[in-house]
Design a protein around this motif. Sequence first.
Motif, short mmCIF file in Angstrom:
data_model
loop_
_atom_site.label_atom_id
_atom_site.label_comp_id
_atom_site.label_asym_id
_atom_site.label_seq_id
_atom_site.Cartn_x
_atom_site.Cartn_y
_atom_site.Cartn_z
N PRO A 142 0.78 -1.24 0.00
CA PRO A 142 0.00 0.00 0.00
C PRO A 142 0.81 1.28 0.00
CG PRO A 142 -0.10 -1.08 2.15
CD PRO A 142 0.54 -2.05 1.21
N LEU A 143 2.03 1.30 0.58
CA LEU A 143 2.80 2.53 0.54
C LEU A 143 3.20 2.91 -0.88
CD1 LEU A 143 5.28 2.55 3.57
CD2 LEU A 143 3.36 4.08 3.15
N SER A 144 3.25 1.93 -1.78
CA SER A 144 3.64 2.20 -3.16
C SER A 144 2.49 2.77 -3.99
CB SER A 144 4.15 0.92 -3.82
OG SER A 144 3.10 0.01 -4.07
N ALA A 145 1.28 2.79 -3.43
CA ALA A 145 0.09 3.14 -4.22
C ALA A 145 -0.29 4.60 -4.08
CB ALA A 145 -1.08 2.26 -3.79
N GLY A 146 -0.69 5.19 -5.22
CA GLY A 146 -1.33 6.49 -5.22
C GLY A 146 -2.84 6.33 -5.17
N ILE A 147 -3.54 7.42 -4.88
CA ILE A 147 -5.00 7.39 -4.83
C ILE A 147 -5.54 7.14 -6.24
CG2 ILE A 147 -7.08 8.67 -4.20
CD1 ILE A 147 -5.14 8.00 -1.87
N PRO A 148 -6.35 6.09 -6.44
CA PRO A 148 -6.80 5.75 -7.80
C PRO A 148 -7.60 6.87 -8.45
CG PRO A 148 -7.21 3.94 -6.27
CD PRO A 148 -6.82 5.12 -5.44
N GLY A 149 -7.43 7.01 -9.77
CA GLY A 149 -8.17 8.02 -10.52
C GLY A 149 -9.11 7.47 -11.57
N LEU A 150 -8.91 6.22 -12.01
CA LEU A 150 -9.71 5.69 -13.11
C LEU A 150 -11.21 5.68 -12.82
CD1 LEU A 150 -9.73 4.44 -15.95
CD2 LEU A 150 -9.49 2.21 -14.88
N PRO A 151 -11.67 5.23 -11.64
CA PRO A 151 -13.13 5.24 -11.41
C PRO A 151 -13.74 6.63 -11.57
CG PRO A 151 -12.03 3.89 -9.76
CD PRO A 151 -10.95 4.61 -10.50
#
Length: 587
Positions: A142-151
Motif C-alpha cells: 500500500p505505501l507504493s500506491a497512489g489514490i486511484p483516478g480511473l473510477p
Amino acid sequence: MNLSHGARLRWLALLLAFAPVFPVQAQDTRPVPTPEPAAALAAKPPGSAISSQHHLATDAGLAILAQGGNAFDAAIAVSSVLSVVEPTSSGLGGGAFFLLRDGGSGREVMVDARETAPASARPELYLDAEGALDQDKARNGPLSAGIPGLPAGLVHLAEHYGKLPLSTSLAPAIRIAREGFEVYARIVDGYASRREVMERFAGTRKVFLADGDPPELGETLVQPDLARTLELLAREGVAGFYRGEVARKILADVNRHGGRWTAQDLSGYAVKEREPIRFRYRGWDIVTAPPPSSGGIALAQMLQVLEGWDLAALDEPERVHFIVEAMRRAYRDRTVYLGDPDFVRMPVARLTSDDYAAGLRASILPDKATPSDMLPAGLPPADSPYTSHFSIIDGEGNLVAATQTVNLTYGSGMVVDGAGFLLNDEMDDFALKPGTPNAFGVMGFDANAVEPGKRMLSSMTPSFMVGPGKIAVLGGKGGSRIITLTLLAMLGIEIGLDPQAIVDLPRFHHQYLPDEISAEPGVFSAETAAALEGMGYDIKASAAPWSSFVHIVDWDRRANVLRGGADPRNPVGKAAVDVRPAPASQP
C-alpha cells in the motif's frame, strides 16, 4: 513475432521517407500538403472503429455503440472491461488519460484521471534505517500506491460526454467480472514474476488462488468482488467508490498493511480537464497529451526537429542516426523540466517552439552520435511498460485515445480485500530519493518530487493526428517507449501506411539515458548496425519482440473509409470496424 522480408522492406520504406539530409540548415523542399476543400471530404465516418488490447474490450465498445452510445460511452465500456481482463496492466485501482474530441464542435480536451499522492506522502516514508531508498516500500504493497483516478474518470466521461447511463456502459465489465474470462499468457507469466509479493495479501490470494493454485492457461478467472465494486460505481457514481462501502474496504485494508490513507484522500480526489498539447507537422495538426504526461512535449520536439531537414533518400544508418538524435534531445528535456502542472511551472511554450527545435537540430552532428553526458542533466524518470491503450472513432466523428495503467505488472500486488481490484504502485514514478533509481533503473528531479496531492509524471501519450483528408487516433503501451512508439507510428501515418502495416513494423528507441539504442530483432541489418556503432552508438537488440503495443484507428475522409490496426505482439488484442448500412435510395 517473426519479421518477414516484406515487413523489413516496409520498415526501410518508412525510414527512407523520413531521412534527413545534411547540411543541418537545409530546409525541407518537399511541398506541404494543402488542405482539400471541405466539400471533397466526408463529413462523418461511415461507422465506427475500435482497437484495444483485448478482444472482449473491443467487443464491449462496439456493443455500447450499437445501443446508441457514442465514442465516450464506448470508452467507458472498453476501459472498464480492460480493468477486468488486464489486471497485469490496468484497473480500477490505477489511473488514466482520456484524450477526447467532439465530432460536432471540434473541441478537444484531455481528461486527467492520473493517480495522486496521499496526504501522508513524504520522501522519508520510503527510506530504510540507513537512509537508502527502500525498494520494497516503493514498489510493493500500500505505501507504493497512489489514490486511484480511473473510477472518477469513468464517471466524469459518463456525466459530461456520454449519452447513455453509466450503468449501461459498465454492464459488460460487470458481466465479465461475474462470469469470468479465459486466462491468457500475460496473466500467467505476470503472476509468476510477482508471486512472492502478491501472496502476501489476503485479498490477492482470494482472487488469484481461489482454486488453490495460480492461474493457468485456459482457466476461467472469476472476480465476484470486482463485479460488486463495479455495480456500486454504476449505481452511485463517484460516491460508490470514493465514499461508502468500497472506501471503507480500501481504508481498512490499506492501513492494515502499513499504508496511511484517510477518508479525505479518497473523497478529495478530483479529475482534471486539461488543454492538450497542439502543434503542426508538415500540414498535419497533432493533438496530444499535456503534463503530467511527458509525451506530448517530447513528441512536439522530436517531430519539429525532424521537420527541419529535407527528407530525402539517405542510407539507412544516416536515417536512424537523425531520428535517434531527435529522441535523445527530447528525452533529456523530459528529464529536467516536466512534472505535475498544478505543482511545477514548466516552459512549455519554449520547449514546443520551432525556434527551440531549430536549436536542438543545429546541435546534431551529421555522422557522429552525441554522447548523452554532453547534454547535462541526469537520469530520466520512466514508468512501466504494463499499460493498456485503446483508440475509438464513432459515426459522429467523436474520437477517444486513452491510456491507463497500474504501473508494474499487477501494480502493487495488493488486491483490496472484499473490493476485488489491485492497487497501483505509481509512487515509484516519483523521484522518491534524488539520485536513486526507481524500478526501471532511472530517477528524476525536483519537478517530479513526491508531494501530497501531486500527480506523478507519465509517458502515456494518447494522440490524434489530423491532416490532409485523414484523421488518426493512436497511442501505445510500453513505459518510456510509449513516446517513441507513437513517434514512429506518426511517421508511418504521414507517408500513408495503413494502421495494420504501422503496428506490424519493428521498432527502436533511445531515451537519453541509458545511452543506447534499444531495438527489436530484425530492425537493423548487420551493415547498418556496424555503421551505427562506428558513429559511436551502443545498440542493445532484444532477442524477442517487445511487450510494447500500439493500437490505431483512422478515418480516410476522401474515400470515407475506416481502418484499424491491432498490434501483432499482443495475441488477445483486436481492431474492428463496424460500418453502417448505406441509406436506402429514394424513389
